[in-house]
Design a protein around this motif. Structure first.
Motif, PDB file in Angstrom:
ATOM      1  N   ILE A  89       0.921  -1.100  -0.085  1.00 50.07           N
ATOM      2  CA  ILE A  89       0.113   0.160   0.340  1.00 50.07           C
ATOM      3  C   ILE A  89       1.181   0.713  -0.434  1.00 50.07           C
ATOM      4  CG2 ILE A  89      -1.695   1.149   1.339  1.00 50.07           C
ATOM      5  CD1 ILE A  89      -2.927  -1.477   2.171  1.00 50.07           C
ATOM      6  N   ASP A  90       0.809   2.186  -1.186  1.00 51.17           N
ATOM      7  CA  ASP A  90       1.231   3.248  -1.178  1.00 51.17           C
ATOM      8  C   ASP A  90       3.022   3.193  -1.366  1.00 51.17           C
ATOM      9  OD1 ASP A  90      -0.899   4.292  -1.427  1.00 51.17           O
ATOM     10  OD2 ASP A  90      -0.700   5.417   0.505  1.00 51.17           O
ATOM     11  N   ARG A 152      -7.811   2.069   0.175  1.00 51.70           N
ATOM     12  CA  ARG A 152      -6.158   1.140  -0.014  1.00 51.70           C
ATOM     13  C   ARG A 152      -6.429  -0.660  -0.540  1.00 51.70           C
ATOM     14  NH1 ARG A 152      -5.383   6.687   0.293  1.00 51.70           N
ATOM     15  NH2 ARG A 152      -3.168   7.348   0.840  1.00 51.70           N
TER      16      ARG A 152
END
Ligand SMILES: O=c1ccn([C@@H]2O[C@H](COP(=O)(O)OP(=O)(O)O[C@H]3O[C@@H]([C@H](O)CO)[C@H](O)[C@H]3O)[C@@H](O)[C@H]2O)c(=O)[nH]1
Length: 388
Positions: A89-90, A152
């Motif tokens: 995530i990110d 997300r």
């Protein structure tokens, strides 16, 4: 040889039922399996490089049911194994289910600590909160947190997995992966978590090795068994067969003339062997937001196998298209599909000697332990109905 029962399908449900009928009732049981190997989707095997892999994606046994654990322990030794998953995530790998560590890695320290405090006060330390429930909270910090996790970790993963967003599927599905109010990074919390020491195929093979069981591989049902809908009779090799038929295939395929076609979601697996010791830091890494695949699994983390190379599997969710060689994996729980399933059940009432068993025949999203528990339960009902 004459048989007292027929089982269609040598997956985990069919194996439990065949084993119970043979060992508890002393029956001769014919098991017909259309694939050239047993084990259903639990099938594992050594790949070309000698690494033990799960052909149909990662299977991690976990249960809170003592009787299931005791039952399977007759057929295998275990390797203790607790499943852990990371999600990209990110640009970071975060524990999933999303836990306090994931929160701390996602937000600046003061915000993260404030969120954690509210979470703990609201739900209590150790709580496991479904994401759709967390989204209903009014507190602004919880709303911010829920929205972050939802967007997300869930929206894109679920859209890939099911072809629709989280709110269009049963809330029970995303609740399988809750938000965890602790640092516990295990995927499951059941008291028994392990994998069969020599693999699932070996365990299920042991279940089916009872002398009363005649297992025939590469034997699609239609080559031996027919249903005569007019006479309401089961035929085995064209002779009337009185005993129970335990059917573990797709329930809609039993009906004449494809009267109903139940929808399924499928998976395409890409298996790879790499000439390196390890590929990733956890058994499974989820990719909610990038790529067409949802996750990559590296099997040596599960089995503890010592090998100079490593084998991994990519999972690409897709619609179920049998003409493309795809398998039916996940029943799709729309209202229409449930009605269609009930139509199948109603039609099959014409054959009271047929017992529909397992994921495909009961159109259910079973974990392995639930499949075993369900088969043990169905056996106790069958025993009362059919034994003298
Ligand atoms: O990052 C994620 C993870 C999940 N979801 C959503 O939750 C649904 C349920 O997930 P899961 O229980 O993992 O579903 P699955 O049937 O694939 O689980 C099998 O795989 C293994 C294990 O999960 C591998 O890591 C497990 O043993 C089996 O039960 C999912 O369908 C998504 O809708 C999400 O959004 N984001």
């Amino acid at each position: 040889m004459s048989y007292q029962a027929i089982v269609i399908g040598a997956g985990i449900s069919g194996a439990v039922m065949a084993e119970q009928m043979a060992s508890k009732l002393g029956w001769k049981v014919l098991v017909l399996e259309q694939r050239e190997y047993l084990g259903g989707n639990c099938f594992d095997h050594l790949d070309e490089e000698g690494v033990l892999i799960h052909k149909y994606g990662p299977h991690l046994f976990h249960t809170d049911k003592q009787r299931v654990w005791d039952y399977l322990s007759q057929f295998t030794e275990w390797r203790p194994y607790e499943h852990r998953v990371l999600s990209q995530i990110d640009g970071q790998l975060l524990p999933i289910p999303f836990n306090l560590t994931s929160i701390r890695k996602s937000f600046a320290a003061p915000v993260a600590e404030a969120m954690i405090q509210v979470l703990q006060e609201r739900f209590g330390e150790g709580a496991r909160v479904p994401i759709l429930q967390l989204r209903q909270e009014q507190d602004p910090l919880l709303q911010q947190l829920a929205e972050f996790i939802y967007q997300r970790a869930f929206v894109n993963y679920t859209s890939k997995q099911w072809g629709v967003g989280p709110e269009a599927i049963s809330p029970a599905v995303t609740a399988r992966v809750p938000v965890v109010v602790s640092e516990d990074d295990r995927y499951f919390t059941d008291p028994w978590q392990a994998v069969p020491l020599h693999g699932y195929t070996a365990m299920i093979s042991n279940m089916l090795s009872h002398p009363g069981i005649d297992l025939q591989l590469s034997s699609p049902m239609h080559t031996r068994v027919q249903l005569d809908w007019n006479a309401r009779q089961i035929l085995l090799d064209e002779q009337p067969f009185e005993g129970p038929l335990i059917y573990c295939g797709m329930i809609d395929q039993l009906l004449p003339d494809s009267a109903v076609v139940l929808p399924y979601r499928s998976l395409r697996f890409e298996h790879k062997h790499l000439k390196q010791k390890w590929f990733q830091p956890a058994t499974t890494v989820n990719y909610p937001n990038e790529h067409a695949y949802t996750r990559i699994t590296e099997f040596k983390h599960i089995t503890g196998q010592d090998h100079t190379g490593t084998s991994i599997t990519y999972e690409y969710p897709c619609d179920y298209k049998p003409e493309q060689g795809l398998e039916p994996y996940y029943p799709i729980f729309t209202e229409l599909a449930q009605q269609q399933y009930q139509q199948c059940v109603a039609q099959l009432h014409q054959f009271p000697q047929i017992v529909a068993l397992g994921r495909l025949a009961e159109y259910r999203y079973f974990d392995m332990d639930d499949a075993v528990d369900n088969a043990l339960e169905k056996f106790s009902v069958l025993r009362l109905r059919f034994s003298v």
